[in-house]
Design an enzyme around this catalytic site. Structure first.
Site, PDB file in Angstrom:
ATOM      1  N   ALA A 195       0.847  -1.182   0.000  1.00 18.34           N
ATOM      2  CA  ALA A 195       0.000   0.000   0.000  1.00 18.34           C
ATOM      3  C   ALA A 195       0.884   1.234   0.000  1.00 18.34           C
ATOM      4  CB  ALA A 195      -0.891   0.004   1.241  1.00 18.34           C
ATOM      5  N   TYR A 196       0.437   2.241  -0.709  1.00 18.87           N
ATOM      6  CA  TYR A 196       1.158   3.513  -0.750  1.00 18.87           C
ATOM      7  C   TYR A 196       0.551   4.439   0.284  1.00 18.87           C
ATOM      8  CZ  TYR A 196       3.838   1.894  -4.615  1.00 18.87           C
ATOM      9  OH  TYR A 196       4.714   1.175  -5.373  1.00 18.87           O
ATOM     10  N   LEU A 197       1.422   4.965   1.152  1.00 14.13           N
ATOM     11  CA  LEU A 197       0.977   5.829   2.232  1.00 14.13           C
ATOM     12  C   LEU A 197       1.072   7.298   1.839  1.00 14.13           C
ATOM     13  CD1 LEU A 197       2.782   3.940   5.122  1.00 14.13           C
ATOM     14  CD2 LEU A 197       0.454   3.597   4.245  1.00 14.13           C
TER      15      LEU A 197
END
Length: 162
Positions: A29-31
């Protein structure tokens, strides 16, 4: 600081499967994302995790920092994902001195298969296996960041090149 030097290709068929040397289930996941940087969390095989920070907008080379983090922390961080959580199985295949990573996507991108080869130098010329299709290095539509944070595009899912 490490440098990530890689080329990326679509995969034309499944003949690579007969030479697999490893298999890892990944969720990532990209934060935080911007045009020239990203912060990503990734879990591997439901037991380990890493936080990765990448800088640069180069086609082949980017600066990369990667740190192991507690798996439980990663699971909590995934809840803060921007866009889609990427689910895929990564297989490795050794071919003429290079290790190819083949990502078989699941979930929203089921059917998409992309191979990457990491190199020591931008001038390396890895020999391409017969199962390699069209090169997509630099085509941001096939970057994990774009797949995670941009609107789903059906053509991407079925873009396996012949």
């Amino acid at each position: 600081m490490a440098k990530e030097i890689e080329r990326k290709f679509l995969v034309r068929n499944d003949s690579w499967r007969q030479n697999v040397t490893s298999q890892t289930s990944l969720r990532q996941a990209y934060l935080s994302v911007d045009t020239d940087r990203s912060v990503r969390v990734r879990t591997s095989n439901n037991h380990s995790a890493k936080l990765t920070i990448k800088f640069g907008s180069g086609t082949i080379t980017r600066d990369e920092f990667e740190y192991p983090i507690p798996h439980e922390d990663a699971l909590e961080m995934i809840e803060f994902a921007q866009g889609n959580v990427i689910e895929k199985t990564r297989y490795t295949v050794d071919y003429h001195g290079f290790t190819w990573e083949i990502d078989v996507f699941e979930g929203a991108y089921r059917g998409l298969v992309i191979a990457e080869v990491e190199m020591q130098s931008e001038t390396d010329q890895p020999r391409q296996p017969e199962w390699i299709g069209r090169e997509v290095t630099g085509d941001r539509r096939y970057s994990n960041q774009a797949l995670a944070t941009e609107r789903l595009v059906p053509e991407r899912v079925h873009a396996i090149s012949h």
